[in-house]
Scaffold this motif. Structure first.
Motif, PDB file in Angstrom:
ATOM      1  N   TYR A 130       0.631  -1.098  -0.163  1.00  0.00           N
ATOM      2  CA  TYR A 130      -0.415   0.435   0.098  1.00  0.00           C
ATOM      3  C   TYR A 130       0.998   0.797  -0.187  1.00  0.00           C
ATOM      4  CZ  TYR A 130      -4.152  -3.214   0.016  1.00  0.00           C
ATOM      5  OH  TYR A 130      -5.185  -4.227   0.322  1.00  0.00           O
ATOM      6  N   THR A 131       1.530   1.420  -0.994  1.00  0.00           N
ATOM      7  CA  THR A 131       2.617   2.892  -1.173  1.00  0.00           C
ATOM      8  C   THR A 131       1.861   3.711  -2.987  1.00  0.00           C
ATOM      9  OG1 THR A 131       3.663   1.374  -2.042  1.00  0.00           O
ATOM     10  CG2 THR A 131       4.392   1.384  -0.078  1.00  0.00           C
ATOM     11  N   ASP A 132       2.432   4.360  -2.966  1.00  0.00           N
ATOM     12  CA  ASP A 132       1.906   5.292  -4.408  1.00  0.00           C
ATOM     13  C   ASP A 132       2.278   4.495  -5.470  1.00  0.00           C
ATOM     14  OD1 ASP A 132       1.050   7.651  -2.346  1.00  0.00           O
ATOM     15  OD2 ASP A 132       2.964   8.573  -2.898  1.00  0.00           O
ATOM     16  N   ALA A 133       3.258   3.328  -5.548  1.00  0.00           N
ATOM     17  CA  ALA A 133       3.947   3.105  -6.858  1.00  0.00           C
ATOM     18  C   ALA A 133       2.661   1.949  -7.134  1.00  0.00           C
ATOM     19  CB  ALA A 133       5.077   2.024  -6.167  1.00  0.00           C
ATOM     20  N   TRP A 134       1.728   1.456  -6.495  1.00  0.00           N
ATOM     21  CA  TRP A 134       0.925   0.039  -6.852  1.00  0.00           C
ATOM     22  C   TRP A 134      -0.709   0.909  -6.123  1.00  0.00           C
ATOM     23  CZ3 TRP A 134       3.748  -2.178  -9.691  1.00  0.00           C
ATOM     24  CH2 TRP A 134       4.421  -2.602  -8.921  1.00  0.00           C
ATOM     25  N   SER A 135      -0.943   2.420  -6.073  1.00  0.00           N
ATOM     26  CA  SER A 135      -1.637   3.062  -5.541  1.00  0.00           C
ATOM     27  C   SER A 135      -3.368   2.672  -6.708  1.00  0.00           C
ATOM     28  CB  SER A 135      -1.711   4.948  -5.451  1.00  0.00           C
ATOM     29  OG  SER A 135      -1.380   4.876  -7.107  1.00  0.00           O
ATOM     30  N   ASN A 136      -3.273   2.494  -7.907  1.00  0.00           N
ATOM     31  CA  ASN A 136      -3.712   2.018  -8.833  1.00  0.00           C
ATOM     32  C   ASN A 136      -4.524   0.904  -8.979  1.00  0.00           C
ATOM     33  OD1 ASN A 136      -4.119   4.753 -10.432  1.00  0.00           O
ATOM     34  ND2 ASN A 136      -2.276   4.378 -10.799  1.00  0.00           N
ATOM     35  N   ALA A 137      -3.509   0.396  -8.613  1.00  0.00           N
ATOM     36  CA  ALA A 137      -3.965  -1.200  -8.528  1.00  0.00           C
ATOM     37  C   ALA A 137      -4.512  -1.542  -6.717  1.00  0.00           C
ATOM     38  CB  ALA A 137      -2.754  -2.645  -8.402  1.00  0.00           C
ATOM     39  N   LEU A 138      -3.731  -1.197  -5.821  1.00  0.00           N
ATOM     40  CA  LEU A 138      -4.630  -1.445  -4.284  1.00  0.00           C
ATOM     41  C   LEU A 138      -5.488  -0.110  -3.856  1.00  0.00           C
ATOM     42  CD1 LEU A 138      -1.635  -3.588  -3.358  1.00  0.00           C
ATOM     43  CD2 LEU A 138      -3.671  -4.360  -3.983  1.00  0.00           C
ATOM     44  N   CYS A 139      -6.363  -0.311  -2.700  1.00  0.00           N
ATOM     45  CA  CYS A 139      -6.667   1.356  -2.314  1.00  0.00           C
ATOM     46  C   CYS A 139      -6.175   1.159  -0.845  1.00  0.00           C
ATOM     47  CB  CYS A 139      -8.140   1.553  -2.431  1.00  0.00           C
ATOM     48  SG  CYS A 139      -8.534   2.797  -2.219  1.00  0.00           S
ATOM     49  N   ALA A 140      -5.493   1.948  -0.135  1.00  0.00           N
ATOM     50  CA  ALA A 140      -5.407   2.003   1.254  1.00  0.00           C
ATOM     51  C   ALA A 140      -6.261   2.547   1.905  1.00  0.00           C
ATOM     52  CB  ALA A 140      -3.792   2.836   1.371  1.00  0.00           C
ATOM     53  N   ARG A 141      -7.497   2.965   1.741  1.00  0.00           N
ATOM     54  CA  ARG A 141      -8.774   2.967   1.947  1.00  0.00           C
ATOM     55  C   ARG A 141      -9.374   2.234   2.391  1.00  0.00           C
ATOM     56  NH1 ARG A 141      -9.752   8.936  -0.950  1.00  0.00           N
ATOM     57  NH2 ARG A 141      -9.319   7.220  -2.404  1.00  0.00           N
ATOM     58  N   ARG A 142      -9.323   1.333   1.416  1.00  0.00           N
ATOM     59  CA  ARG A 142     -10.515   0.133   1.508  1.00  0.00           C
ATOM     60  C   ARG A 142      -9.535  -1.167   1.430  1.00  0.00           C
ATOM     61  NH1 ARG A 142     -12.813   4.177  -1.405  1.00  0.00           N
ATOM     62  NH2 ARG A 142     -11.639   2.697  -4.292  1.00  0.00           N
ATOM     63  N   LYS A 143      -8.915  -1.719   2.670  1.00  0.00           N
ATOM     64  CA  LYS A 143      -7.941  -2.369   1.985  1.00  0.00           C
ATOM     65  C   LYS A 143      -9.215  -3.895   1.838  1.00  0.00           C
ATOM     66  CE  LYS A 143      -3.710  -0.696   4.249  1.00  0.00           C
ATOM     67  NZ  LYS A 143      -3.481  -0.588   5.309  1.00  0.00           N
ATOM     68  N   GLU A 144      -9.935  -3.767   2.784  1.00  0.00           N
ATOM     69  CA  GLU A 144     -10.541  -4.786   3.234  1.00  0.00           C
ATOM     70  C   GLU A 144     -11.237  -5.511   2.126  1.00  0.00           C
ATOM     71  OE1 GLU A 144     -13.507  -1.530   3.592  1.00  0.00           O
ATOM     72  OE2 GLU A 144     -11.311  -2.220   4.040  1.00  0.00           O
ATOM     73  N   LEU A 145     -11.545  -4.466   0.708  1.00  0.00           N
ATOM     74  CA  LEU A 145     -12.027  -4.617  -0.557  1.00  0.00           C
ATOM     75  C   LEU A 145     -10.942  -5.546  -1.577  1.00  0.00           C
ATOM     76  CD1 LEU A 145     -14.367  -1.950  -1.408  1.00  0.00           C
ATOM     77  CD2 LEU A 145     -14.775  -4.306  -0.202  1.00  0.00           C
ATOM     78  N   ASP A 146     -10.064  -5.659  -1.300  1.00  0.00           N
ATOM     79  CA  ASP A 146      -8.403  -6.049  -1.782  1.00  0.00           C
ATOM     80  C   ASP A 146      -8.206  -7.201  -2.117  1.00  0.00           C
ATOM     81  OD1 ASP A 146      -7.478  -3.368  -2.651  1.00  0.00           O
ATOM     82  OD2 ASP A 146      -6.566  -2.855  -1.954  1.00  0.00           O
ATOM     83  N   VAL A 147      -8.317  -8.121  -2.892  1.00  0.00           N
ATOM     84  CA  VAL A 147      -9.102  -9.681  -2.618  1.00  0.00           C
ATOM     85  C   VAL A 147      -8.586 -10.559  -4.086  1.00  0.00           C
ATOM     86  CG1 VAL A 147     -12.104  -9.484  -2.614  1.00  0.00           C
ATOM     87  CG2 VAL A 147     -10.766  -9.743  -4.759  1.00  0.00           C
ATOM     88  N   LEU A 148      -7.408  -9.930  -4.944  1.00  0.00           N
ATOM     89  CA  LEU A 148      -7.203 -11.047  -5.863  1.00  0.00           C
ATOM     90  C   LEU A 148      -5.777 -10.297  -6.687  1.00  0.00           C
ATOM     91  CD1 LEU A 148      -7.169 -14.108  -7.082  1.00  0.00           C
ATOM     92  CD2 LEU A 148      -7.939 -13.183  -8.467  1.00  0.00           C
ATOM     93  N   GLY A 149      -4.690 -10.809  -7.168  1.00  0.00           N
ATOM     94  CA  GLY A 149      -4.002 -10.108  -7.842  1.00  0.00           C
ATOM     95  C   GLY A 149      -3.128 -10.574  -9.048  1.00  0.00           C
ATOM     96  N   ILE A 150      -2.442  -9.629  -9.597  1.00  0.00           N
ATOM     97  CA  ILE A 150      -1.715 -11.150 -10.307  1.00  0.00           C
ATOM     98  C   ILE A 150      -0.071  -9.862 -10.172  1.00  0.00           C
ATOM     99  CG2 ILE A 150      -0.767 -11.793 -11.975  1.00  0.00           C
ATOM    100  CD1 ILE A 150      -3.594 -13.135 -12.294  1.00  0.00           C
ATOM    101  N   GLY A 151       1.177 -10.052 -10.074  1.00  0.00           N
ATOM    102  CA  GLY A 151       2.227  -9.673 -10.000  1.00  0.00           C
ATOM    103  C   GLY A 151       2.949 -10.212 -10.936  1.00  0.00           C
ATOM    104  N   ALA A 152       3.948  -9.676 -11.819  1.00  0.00           N
ATOM    105  CA  ALA A 152       5.174  -9.480 -12.693  1.00  0.00           C
ATOM    106  C   ALA A 152       6.488  -8.906 -11.681  1.00  0.00           C
ATOM    107  CB  ALA A 152       5.146  -8.559 -13.968  1.00  0.00           C
ATOM    108  N   TYR A 153       6.936 -10.499 -11.488  1.00  0.00           N
ATOM    109  CA  TYR A 153       8.667  -9.722 -10.900  1.00  0.00           C
ATOM    110  C   TYR A 153      10.086  -9.990 -12.223  1.00  0.00           C
ATOM    111  CZ  TYR A 153       5.482 -10.863  -6.937  1.00  0.00           C
ATOM    112  OH  TYR A 153       4.705 -10.779  -6.452  1.00  0.00           O
TER     113      TYR A 153
END
Length: 266
Positions: A141-164
């Motif tokens: 939950y940082t600025d780098a991922w602020s479109n993918a994740l929402c710090a104000r509604r963390k409980e709603l973030d349910v699934l992701g796919i990351g590239a490494y």
């Protein structure tokens, strides 16, 4: 039951009807519809209800969800111009000028995208990808991922796919369970890794993962955000509906003071 393009669109219209306090079939009418807005616990979680003035179009007409004292302003406006022009200047100035009498201004304008099944496929990614879950999100939950994740509604973030790249996360598509039937996708890629197909690879794969879980993926972008719109289309999505929201003058002024922009209607 497997999804079809029709059932996906019907699910979106059903949710829009909950949000707007209208009927799903209202969005397919040729004539415009105006209703009084009201709160509903089933509405998308990021919406502030009831609306003051909110316009929705799936292309055939406009459904306006408004507070009672705004109806005499909005009803003649949506009947004076073709639906598509009600979301554009110069006609939009007419609405904005009238709403300012009520202490409101046009604030959010957004285009929403739904997957087209014959276009949706897991696109190749130049880097390894892996599925992420809520327990993986805590340090992200940082600025780098602020479109993918929402710090104000963390409980709603349910699934992701990351590239490494090695052990470093360089791209993330994640979704929020904004309502019971539909999950919204957001995407971030670190600047040095953009224009390599990572965003569309992650977005397409996440959309398929959402469908596998029995939910409808949707994607939102400001109409002027060309990079985001292109990503949606490359990933197998097509435009489905548009929304316009008016907010209080003080709300708009505060956004401008912060230099913030959003399409979420918060």
């Amino acid at each position: 039951m497997p999804f079809t393009d029709r059932s996906i669109l019907q699910a979106a219209m059903a949710q829009s009807a909950i949000d707007a306090a209208c009927r799903p079939e209202d969005f397919a009418k040729q004539e415009n519809v105006i209703v009084l807005s009201k709160a509903d616990p089933r509405a998308r979680k990021y919406l502030s209800l009831p609306f003051d003035c909110h316009l929705i179009s799936y292309g055939s007409n406009i459904v306006a969800s408004v507070r009672a004292d705004c109806r005499p302003i909005v009803e003649p406006f949506i009947r004076s111009y073709p639906a598509e022009h009600c979301f554009e200047t110069p006609n939009l100035h007419v609405l904005n000028d009238a709403l300012q009498q009520k202490g409101l201004r046009v604030c959010f304008m957004a285009e929403y995208f739904l997957p087209r099944l014959e276009r949706l496929q897991p696109l190749d990614c130049p880097l390894p990808c892996r599925e992420l879950h809520p327990e993986d999100f805590a340090p992200l939950y940082t600025d780098a991922w602020s479109n993918a994740l929402c710090a104000r509604r963390k409980e709603l973030d349910v699934l992701g796919i990351g590239a490494y790249d090695g052990g470093r996360l360089v791209g993330l598509a994640a979704c929020s369970a904004d309502c019971d039937s539909m999950w919204q996708i957001g995407i971030d890629v670190l600047p040095a890794y953009r224009r390599q197909g990572i965003a569309s690879a992650l977005t397409s794969r996440l959309a398929l993962a959402i469908l596998e879980r029995g939910k409808v993926p949707f994607y939102c972008a400001a109409w002027s955000n060309i990079k985001s719109v292109r990503n949606a289309i490359r990933s197998g999505f097509l435009p489905a509906w548009v929304e316009l929201t008016a907010k209080s003058v003080s709300f708009v002024d505060e956004l401008n003071r912060r230099g913030a922009s959003s399409v979420s209607g918060l």
